[in-house]
Design a protein around this motif. Sequence first.
Motif: not given
Length: 87
Positions: A12-24
């Motif tokens: 069971n995992l917490p849903r406390n994550l941020v996913v970011k796309m870097t420009p490069d």
Amino acid sequence: AFYADASARGINLPRNLVVKMTPDNSNFSPYAGYCYYPEGNRTYGIVNISRQHWETYNATTKEFLVYHELGHCLLKRSHYTASNTSV
């Protein structure tokens, strides 16, 4: 899918994550993706994905990359090497 796969394995995992796309990746990291914890805070992780790499990957490689980084951020897994067997 990652959360469903984890749940199917009894994790069971917490849903406390941020996913970011870097420009490069030129100002961030030479890697296609990486996980880090802001200011050493291990309550939530941030996954950065390099757009430069992402745009060249097929669907299978993208899924592998995301699962790999989520393994670091959510499961707190390190890379396994011959000198690092504590994973």
